[in-house]
Design a protein around this motif. Structure first.
Motif, mmCIF file in Angstrom:
data_model
loop_
_atom_site.group_PDB
_atom_site.id
_atom_site.type_symbol
_atom_site.label_atom_id
_atom_site.label_comp_id
_atom_site.label_asym_id
_atom_site.label_seq_id
_atom_site.Cartn_x
_atom_site.Cartn_y
_atom_site.Cartn_z
ATOM 1 N N LEU A 64 0.862 -1.179 0.000
ATOM 2 C CA LEU A 64 0.000 0.000 0.000
ATOM 3 C C LEU A 64 0.899 1.230 0.000
ATOM 4 O O LEU A 64 2.008 1.191 0.538
ATOM 5 N N VAL A 65 0.410 2.299 -0.594
ATOM 6 C CA VAL A 65 1.215 3.515 -0.588
ATOM 7 C C VAL A 65 0.342 4.708 -0.213
ATOM 8 O O VAL A 65 -0.814 4.791 -0.613
ATOM 9 N N ALA A 66 0.928 5.588 0.611
ATOM 10 C CA ALA A 66 0.199 6.773 1.094
ATOM 11 C C ALA A 66 0.927 8.030 0.660
ATOM 12 O O ALA A 66 2.165 8.085 0.670
ATOM 13 N N GLY A 88 -3.105 -1.066 -2.947
ATOM 14 C CA GLY A 88 -4.035 -0.082 -2.418
ATOM 15 C C GLY A 88 -3.332 1.243 -2.220
ATOM 16 O O GLY A 88 -2.105 1.280 -2.049
ATOM 17 N N VAL A 89 -4.096 2.328 -2.261
ATOM 18 C CA VAL A 89 -3.509 3.652 -2.005
ATOM 19 C C VAL A 89 -4.276 4.321 -0.874
ATOM 20 O O VAL A 89 -5.464 4.076 -0.684
ATOM 21 N N VAL A 109 -7.087 8.338 7.486
ATOM 22 C CA VAL A 109 -6.081 7.322 7.172
ATOM 23 C C VAL A 109 -6.388 6.008 7.886
ATOM 24 O O VAL A 109 -6.316 4.923 7.293
ATOM 25 N N GLU A 110 -6.757 6.105 9.144
ATOM 26 C CA GLU A 110 -6.996 4.889 9.926
ATOM 27 C C GLU A 110 -8.125 4.052 9.313
ATOM 28 O O GLU A 110 -8.004 2.826 9.193
ATOM 29 N N ALA A 111 -9.193 4.730 8.909
ATOM 30 C CA ALA A 111 -10.332 4.020 8.305
ATOM 31 C C ALA A 111 -9.917 3.347 7.001
ATOM 32 O O ALA A 111 -10.275 2.195 6.729
ATOM 33 N N GLN A 112 -9.129 4.054 6.202
ATOM 34 C CA GLN A 112 -8.682 3.482 4.922
ATOM 35 C C GLN A 112 -7.797 2.254 5.159
ATOM 36 O O GLN A 112 -7.924 1.240 4.477
ATOM 37 N N ASP A 117 -9.828 -0.769 6.271
ATOM 38 C CA ASP A 117 -10.503 -1.353 5.102
ATOM 39 C C ASP A 117 -9.549 -2.184 4.246
ATOM 40 O O ASP A 117 -9.862 -3.289 3.831
ATOM 41 N N LEU A 118 -8.386 -1.602 3.970
ATOM 42 C CA LEU A 118 -7.442 -2.232 3.039
ATOM 43 C C LEU A 118 -6.780 -3.479 3.615
ATOM 44 O O LEU A 118 -6.239 -4.291 2.868
ATOM 45 N N THR A 119 -6.799 -3.612 4.938
ATOM 46 C CA THR A 119 -6.089 -4.742 5.577
ATOM 47 C C THR A 119 -7.046 -5.645 6.365
ATOM 48 O O THR A 119 -6.593 -6.436 7.200
#
Ligand SMILES: [Zn+2]
Ligand SMILES: [Zn+2]
Length: 337
Positions: free
Chosen positions: A186-188, A206-207, A214-217, A220-222
């Motif tokens: 994933l990259v932020a 995922g981005v 950020v925490e919610a994203q 979701d992604l993990t």
């Protein structure tokens, strides 16, 4: 020979200098390509610590061996890239093979004059043969090696979900080597166009838009696990500190970027995760060789990374454009003409 000197912050100047000679144990490299790095841009901007002027910048270098000094057995005309970290070989870090964090380290183009010139004399131990790569690829090996070193430090494997903070050239290097190690990546970043770029060019899993929650994203992604490794390549204190609460339990944080200032975290957050916190500085020969092997195998690519090129004769003009954020430069390479 032609050379470009950073005479003071904000000012590059073309100068004619004497062609250097290779002293005993040195090689004279005829420079072919020069990668432009954040370090060069910060030095030009006057906000690079450990810097004095005038200085010839440029430490991401490839070229051909033009001449060798006494005791050096390397063929004339050999294509090489330069490892710009000159280590002492004697200090406690060097004795353990950690030449990347030598206590007496000298970086070419930072502590001593670099490669924005036609010829550069360096210790023979600082050049590596790299047949089969283009000079431009060889010039970005150092940049990629920084990311490769961070990935090696964290011992990333297929079991990991890696979050790379910051999609600049170092972050892009780190994400490619994390992918190469088999991890989900994933990259932020704060910039949507950089995230789009990572999705398109590197098919990241995922981005994360740092301007939103950020925490919610990440949850979701993990699937609620959070990333098992976070590699910071931002140079931003707030981003670095955020890693302590966005990491999976049992996870590892790697700080690649450097900030002036104190990083703080809450010990309960650190402790309950049994967090491993690692610094990652420069790279070693092992990382450089890994980068070259990956470039040759095509498991890592430089093509998308190099967004801008110019000829040496146009360097002063191009450089002053590249330092502007709106230029969209990820990595620029200068080709000798
Ligand atoms: Zn660099
Ligand atoms: Zn040392």
């Amino acid at each position: 020979m032609r050379s470009i000197v950073c005479v003071e912050p904000g000012k590059l100047e073309s100068q004619i200098k004497d062609k250097p000679v290779a002293a005993s144990g040195e090689v004279l490299v005829k420079i072919k390509s020069i990668g432009i790095c954040g370090t060069d841009i910060h030095a030009f901007g006057g906000n690079q610590p450990f810097f004095s002027y005038p200085r010839v910048l440029g430490h991401e270098l490839s070229g051909e061996i033009e001449a060798v000094g006494e005791g050096v057995d390397l063929p004339i005309g050999q294509a090489v890239y330069v490892i710009p970290y000159i280590s002492c070989g004697k200090c406690v870090a060097c004795r353990k093979g950690k030449t990347n964090c030598c206590s007496n380290i000298e970086v070419i183009g930072v502590h001593r004059d670099g490669g924005m010139c036609e010829y550069l004399a360096v210790p023979a131990s600082a050049v590596v043969k790299a047949d089969g790569l283009s000079f431009n690829d060889m010039a970005v090996v150092e940049c990629l090696a920084i990311g490769a070193h961070a990935v090696r430090r964290a011992q990333i494997s297929q079991q990991d979900t890696v979050l790379v903070l910051g999609a600049g050239p170092i972050g892009i290097g780190a994400l490619q080597f994390a992918q190469e190690a088999g991890a989900k990546v994933l990259v932020a970043d704060v910039k949507q166009e950089k995230l789009d770029f990572c999705r398109k060019e590197y098919q990241v899993d995922g981005v994360v838009d740092v301007t939103a929650d950020v925490e919610a994203q990440l949850r979701d992604l993990t699937q609620g696990d959070f990333p098992s490794v976070i590699i910071d390549c931002t140079g931003n204190l707030k981003a670095m500190q955020s890693a302590f609460t966005q990491l999976a339990h049992g996870g590892t944080i790697v700080f690649v970027s450097v900030v002036k200032g104190d990083v703080s975290f809450t010990d309960t957050e650190f402790h309950k995760r049994e967090t491993t916190l690692l610094g990652s500085r420069n790279a070693t020969l092992e990382d450089f060789e890994h980068v070259v092997a990956c470039l040759k195998a095509g498991t890592v690519k430089s093509s998308a990374l190099i967004t801008h090129t110019t000829k040496f004769s146009g360097l002063v003009e191009s450089f002053t454009q590249w330092v502007k954020p709106e230029s969209g430069v990820i990595k620029a390479v200068v080709e000798m003409d």
